[in-house]
Every structure is written in C-alpha cells, then in structure tokens.
Design a protein around this motif. Structure first.
Motif, PDB file in Angstrom:
ATOM      1  N   ALA A  73      19.461  15.045  47.532  1.00  0.00           N
ATOM      2  CA  ALA A  73      19.693  15.093  46.089  1.00  0.00           C
ATOM      3  C   ALA A  73      19.775  16.534  45.599  1.00  0.00           C
ATOM      4  O   ALA A  73      20.550  16.851  44.682  1.00  0.00           O
ATOM      5  CB  ALA A  73      18.585  14.347  45.361  1.00  0.00           C
ATOM      6  N   MET A  74      18.992  17.414  46.220  1.00  0.00           N
ATOM      7  CA  MET A  74      19.017  18.825  45.832  1.00  0.00           C
ATOM      8  C   MET A  74      20.307  19.505  46.284  1.00  0.00           C
ATOM      9  O   MET A  74      20.832  20.375  45.593  1.00  0.00           O
ATOM     10  CB  MET A  74      17.795  19.533  46.408  1.00  0.00           C
ATOM     11  CG  MET A  74      16.479  19.038  45.800  1.00  0.00           C
ATOM     12  SD  MET A  74      15.000  19.638  46.661  1.00  0.00           S
ATOM     13  CE  MET A  74      14.954  21.350  46.096  1.00  0.00           C
ATOM     14  N   ILE A  75      20.835  19.111  47.425  1.00  0.00           N
ATOM     15  CA  ILE A  75      22.094  19.685  47.928  1.00  0.00           C
ATOM     16  C   ILE A  75      23.229  19.467  46.934  1.00  0.00           C
ATOM     17  O   ILE A  75      24.085  20.336  46.743  1.00  0.00           O
ATOM     18  CB  ILE A  75      22.452  19.081  49.302  1.00  0.00           C
ATOM     19  CG1 ILE A  75      21.510  19.623  50.389  1.00  0.00           C
ATOM     20  CG2 ILE A  75      23.903  19.377  49.681  1.00  0.00           C
ATOM     21  CD1 ILE A  75      21.647  18.922  51.722  1.00  0.00           C
ATOM     22  N   VAL A  76      23.232  18.299  46.274  1.00  0.00           N
ATOM     23  CA  VAL A  76      24.327  17.974  45.349  1.00  0.00           C
ATOM     24  C   VAL A  76      23.914  18.143  43.885  1.00  0.00           C
ATOM     25  O   VAL A  76      24.594  17.662  42.981  1.00  0.00           O
ATOM     26  CB  VAL A  76      24.837  16.531  45.585  1.00  0.00           C
ATOM     27  CG1 VAL A  76      25.334  16.373  47.005  1.00  0.00           C
ATOM     28  CG2 VAL A  76      23.742  15.488  45.283  1.00  0.00           C
ATOM     29  N   ALA A  77      22.803  18.816  43.655  1.00  0.00           N
ATOM     30  CA  ALA A  77      22.330  19.014  42.278  1.00  0.00           C
ATOM     31  C   ALA A  77      23.414  19.654  41.416  1.00  0.00           C
ATOM     32  O   ALA A  77      24.052  20.620  41.812  1.00  0.00           O
ATOM     33  CB  ALA A  77      21.084  19.885  42.287  1.00  0.00           C
ATOM     34  N   GLY A  78      23.625  19.066  40.249  1.00  0.00           N
ATOM     35  CA  GLY A  78      24.592  19.597  39.304  1.00  0.00           C
ATOM     36  C   GLY A  78      26.034  19.284  39.618  1.00  0.00           C
ATOM     37  O   GLY A  78      26.936  19.633  38.845  1.00  0.00           O
ATOM     38  N   GLU A  79      26.303  18.618  40.731  1.00  0.00           N
ATOM     39  CA  GLU A  79      27.681  18.325  41.124  1.00  0.00           C
ATOM     40  C   GLU A  79      28.150  16.973  40.580  1.00  0.00           C
ATOM     41  O   GLU A  79      27.355  16.094  40.271  1.00  0.00           O
ATOM     42  CB  GLU A  79      27.812  18.312  42.652  1.00  0.00           C
ATOM     43  CG  GLU A  79      27.634  19.659  43.316  1.00  0.00           C
ATOM     44  CD  GLU A  79      27.970  19.611  44.795  1.00  0.00           C
ATOM     45  OE1 GLU A  79      28.847  18.800  45.184  1.00  0.00           O
ATOM     46  OE2 GLU A  79      27.350  20.363  45.566  1.00  0.00           O
ATOM     47  N   ASP A  80      29.460  16.845  40.501  1.00  0.00           N
ATOM     48  CA  ASP A  80      30.076  15.559  40.200  1.00  0.00           C
ATOM     49  C   ASP A  80      30.091  14.747  41.492  1.00  0.00           C
ATOM     50  O   ASP A  80      30.700  15.173  42.481  1.00  0.00           O
ATOM     51  CB  ASP A  80      31.494  15.782  39.677  1.00  0.00           C
ATOM     52  CG  ASP A  80      32.156  14.486  39.230  1.00  0.00           C
ATOM     53  OD1 ASP A  80      31.435  13.490  39.016  1.00  0.00           O
ATOM     54  OD2 ASP A  80      33.401  14.481  39.100  1.00  0.00           O
ATOM     55  N   ILE A  81      29.409  13.614  41.505  1.00  0.00           N
ATOM     56  CA  ILE A  81      29.284  12.840  42.735  1.00  0.00           C
ATOM     57  C   ILE A  81      29.712  11.391  42.499  1.00  0.00           C
ATOM     58  O   ILE A  81      29.827  10.942  41.360  1.00  0.00           O
ATOM     59  CB  ILE A  81      27.843  12.867  43.290  1.00  0.00           C
ATOM     60  CG1 ILE A  81      26.879  12.231  42.282  1.00  0.00           C
ATOM     61  CG2 ILE A  81      27.418  14.293  43.601  1.00  0.00           C
ATOM     62  CD1 ILE A  81      25.443  12.181  42.781  1.00  0.00           C
ATOM     63  N   ILE A  82      29.928  10.685  43.598  1.00  0.00           N
ATOM     64  CA  ILE A  82      30.251   9.264  43.534  1.00  0.00           C
ATOM     65  C   ILE A  82      29.008   8.473  43.908  1.00  0.00           C
ATOM     66  O   ILE A  82      28.421   8.705  44.966  1.00  0.00           O
ATOM     67  CB  ILE A  82      31.403   8.907  44.494  1.00  0.00           C
ATOM     68  CG1 ILE A  82      32.672   9.650  44.090  1.00  0.00           C
ATOM     69  CG2 ILE A  82      31.648   7.389  44.506  1.00  0.00           C
ATOM     70  CD1 ILE A  82      33.804   9.515  45.106  1.00  0.00           C
ATOM     71  N   ILE A  83      28.603   7.551  43.051  1.00  0.00           N
ATOM     72  CA  ILE A  83      27.494   6.654  43.335  1.00  0.00           C
ATOM     73  C   ILE A  83      28.060   5.244  43.419  1.00  0.00           C
ATOM     74  O   ILE A  83      28.625   4.735  42.449  1.00  0.00           O
ATOM     75  CB  ILE A  83      26.401   6.732  42.258  1.00  0.00           C
ATOM     76  CG1 ILE A  83      25.908   8.175  42.110  1.00  0.00           C
ATOM     77  CG2 ILE A  83      25.241   5.804  42.598  1.00  0.00           C
ATOM     78  CD1 ILE A  83      24.901   8.375  40.997  1.00  0.00           C
ATOM     79  N   ALA A  84      27.950   4.631  44.576  1.00  0.00           N
ATOM     80  CA  ALA A  84      28.547   3.315  44.798  1.00  0.00           C
ATOM     81  C   ALA A  84      27.972   2.276  43.854  1.00  0.00           C
ATOM     82  O   ALA A  84      26.788   2.335  43.479  1.00  0.00           O
ATOM     83  CB  ALA A  84      28.325   2.887  46.244  1.00  0.00           C
TER      84      ALA A  84
ATOM     85  N   LEU B 135      13.743  24.704  41.770  1.00  0.00           N
ATOM     86  CA  LEU B 135      14.209  25.308  43.017  1.00  0.00           C
ATOM     87  C   LEU B 135      15.733  25.400  43.088  1.00  0.00           C
ATOM     88  O   LEU B 135      16.278  26.360  43.636  1.00  0.00           O
ATOM     89  CB  LEU B 135      13.685  24.505  44.207  1.00  0.00           C
ATOM     90  CG  LEU B 135      12.163  24.566  44.434  1.00  0.00           C
ATOM     91  CD1 LEU B 135      11.747  23.591  45.536  1.00  0.00           C
ATOM     92  CD2 LEU B 135      11.731  25.983  44.785  1.00  0.00           C
ATOM     93  N   THR B 136      16.426  24.396  42.566  1.00  0.00           N
ATOM     94  CA  THR B 136      17.890  24.396  42.643  1.00  0.00           C
ATOM     95  C   THR B 136      18.536  25.099  41.454  1.00  0.00           C
ATOM     96  O   THR B 136      19.673  25.576  41.563  1.00  0.00           O
ATOM     97  CB  THR B 136      18.433  22.958  42.700  1.00  0.00           C
ATOM     98  OG1 THR B 136      18.034  22.249  41.508  1.00  0.00           O
ATOM     99  CG2 THR B 136      17.902  22.222  43.922  1.00  0.00           C
ATOM    100  N   GLY B 137      17.828  25.130  40.333  1.00  0.00           N
ATOM    101  CA  GLY B 137      18.405  25.686  39.116  1.00  0.00           C
ATOM    102  C   GLY B 137      19.444  24.786  38.488  1.00  0.00           C
ATOM    103  O   GLY B 137      20.211  25.201  37.619  1.00  0.00           O
ATOM    104  N   LYS B 138      19.456  23.516  38.923  1.00  0.00           N
ATOM    105  CA  LYS B 138      20.458  22.572  38.424  1.00  0.00           C
ATOM    106  C   LYS B 138      19.821  21.201  38.198  1.00  0.00           C
ATOM    107  O   LYS B 138      18.716  20.929  38.659  1.00  0.00           O
ATOM    108  CB  LYS B 138      21.614  22.441  39.432  1.00  0.00           C
ATOM    109  CG  LYS B 138      22.341  23.746  39.697  1.00  0.00           C
ATOM    110  CD  LYS B 138      23.373  23.574  40.792  1.00  0.00           C
ATOM    111  CE  LYS B 138      24.063  24.893  41.121  1.00  0.00           C
ATOM    112  NZ  LYS B 138      25.018  24.770  42.247  1.00  0.00           N
TER     113      LYS B 138
END
Length: 308
Positions: free
Chosen positions: A256-267, A207-210
């Motif tokens: 999780a789908m909103i930020v799919a494929g993005e560089d994110i910060i995980i605490a 669905l996200t393609g990422k």
C-alpha cells in the motif's frame, strides 16, 4: 536451516496453530484438516489446460513451494479452466523449498510454465539488493517469507508483473484482470473487506509523504518492478517495526505504501471476492475467491471440489 526458518517453525507456526484451534474448535479443526488432506491428494490429479497454441498467451506469477504447491496448482488450473479464449502460463518463484522432486512434478503438471529456482533468485538479490546496502530487507526476508512476494518476484527482469496468491480459485472469466494483463498502466489490487495493514495510517503517510489507500488486498497485485523504490522499503521496514512492532501484515502494508498517492485499479469486490462466506462458496456468484481468515474452512471443505 536458516535462523529465520527456525524461528518460524519453533514459534510463529505453533502459535498460529493454537490460535486456529481456539477459533474453530478441535472437532471442526480435525474435519478441516481432513478436507485439506483430500485437496492435497486431489491436486496431484490435475494438469494444465492448453487452450490452443495460436491464442494469445498471458503470464502470471506465483511465489510457491512445498507447503503451498497444492493450492498453487488448483489456482492456476482454475484460471486456465475459465480462460477458454486465451492461454495462461505462470512463472513459479521458488520460496526456497522446491526440491528436485517437486520441480519435476510441477513441470509435469504444468509443462508450459517455468520454475525459477531459489538459487537463481538469490544471485539476482545479491547483485541488486546486496546485504551491505539493504540489511533490513534481506534480514526480514529470512524471517518473514511473505516479503518474498516483493523481493523475489520483482528482482527479476521486466516491468509489469501480476502476482497471484495460491489460496484463490477462479470460477468465471476474470475480464477486469485479463484486461489489465493485456494493457497494464496502473497498479492492480483486490479490495479487502476491512483495512488490514496493522500499521497506522498516520505512520504510513508520514513515511511516504502521500495518502494511503485503505482496504487494499494483495491476493492479486499488479506492480511495475522498475518503479519499486528499494531504498524507501529499506527505511520503511525499519521505521514501521521500530515504532509499531512486527506484523504478519507487513507485506500488505508495504504494498500500500509503494502505491501511496497513485491512481490505482481496485477490482470490483463483488466479482473478485476476498474472504467469501459459506453461502457465496456454495453459490459461486463471483469470478474469484480469495480464501483468507475464516473462509479457509469453506475453501477446504467445499470450494476446491467444484474445480476438481
């Protein structure tokens, strides 16, 4: 009472009660509920901690209401308690259950924070996410209150927002979290001990393609409101539920789908701990606890007392 609220009260809530009773046993369940009642009473005795008007002010968001206010109060109070060098205020987004009496109580306990009423949010939703254009989002929001952490928070003006779940407590200065608030540039999440999306990676990625990042937890979530693609969410909800059913975890999957494929910060999960065990709750080695699943027992029996 809306049809969604009625469905929740007549079906989902009783079902959850029966599952919990089976998991913990009836006598322990009674003990947990007794401890929870004490926590509710204790929440009425706490008030905001103001760390000086001349200090930098950081803002966080909570979706809260009548059922969860006691948890919200403890969470915000615990954060203010460990942040001695800055001021922490909150915007409380009404989940639809904040009446005038509770609103006055909230303002009395945390006068520096703001209560945003359900009516104010509904007006923004009608303008920005109208029923005729977003029927899935609006209908799902009625039957699944967790979706309001996305819709009701991010429909308000502004860009980056840090949203906190109420069932958390802070015990040490949360440097990583505060650094993010001071200079947000990437989405921020906690790390779940397990992947809890319900929906398959194949479907979510189709669905996200990422690529979907595993093990994201939305107890603390920082997102840029302006970058949320509501049209995509409308389609994702429909397709996820059509192909793999409904789930309590939908909001976490969508995040999780909103930020799919993005560089994110995980605490760091050793500092920002999801589902702490009894030993950790007793020792308090982490900065933050998010009390999900079986850790709720130690939240009610032990953890809040160390804050109060």
């Amino acid at each position: 009472m809306s049809p969604g609220t009625l469905l929740y009260n007549l079906y989902y809530r009783p079902l959850g009660f029966l599952r919990k009773l089976f998991e913990v046993g009836i006598f322990n369940y009674v003990d947990i509920r007794r401890s929870q009642s004490k926590m509710i009473a204790g929440s009425l005795t706490i008030n905001e901690i103001v760390n000086g008007l001349d200090k930098a002010t950081y803002e966080v968001y909570f979706l809260t209401g009548k059922r969860y206010w006691y948890q919200t109060a403890f969470c915000l109070y615990s954060l203010q308690k460990v942040c001695t060098t800055i001021r922490i205020t909150a915007k409380f987004i009404d989940d639809g259950s904040i009446n005038e009496k509770l609103k006055k109580q909230i303002i009395k306990q945390f006068p520096s924070s703001i209560v945003i009423t359900a009516a104010d949010t509904e007006a923004l939703l009608d303008a920005g996410l109208p029923w005729q254009s977003y029927p899935r989002i609006r209908a799902k929001r009625e039957t699944y209150p967790h979706l309001k952490k996305l819709t009701d928070v991010h429909i308000h003006s502004g860009d980056w927002k840090l949203v906190l779940d109420s069932d958390m407590l802070f015990f040490k200065y949360p440097k990583e979290l505060l650094d993010w608030i001071n200079n947000p540039s990437k989405p921020f999440f906690l790390k779940d001990p397990i992947t809890s999306y319900h929906y398959s990676f194949n479907l979510m990625e189709e669905l996200t393609g990422k690529r979907i990042t595993p093990n994201l937890n939305v107890g603390v979530i920082g997102l840029n409101s302006k970058k949320i693609n509501w049209d995509a969410l409308e389609n994702w909800i429909a397709e996820l539920e059509k192909k793999e059913g409904t789930s309590y975890l939908l909001e976490q999957a969508l995040s999780a789908m909103i930020v799919a494929g993005e560089d994110i910060i995980i605490a760091d999960p050793s500092v920002y701990m999801v589902m702490p065990c009894e030993q950790e709750v007793r020792q308090l080695t982490s900065a933050l606890h998010h009390y999900v699943a079986q850790s709720k027992e130690w939240y009610y029996k032990l953890a809040w007392k160390s804050i109060a």
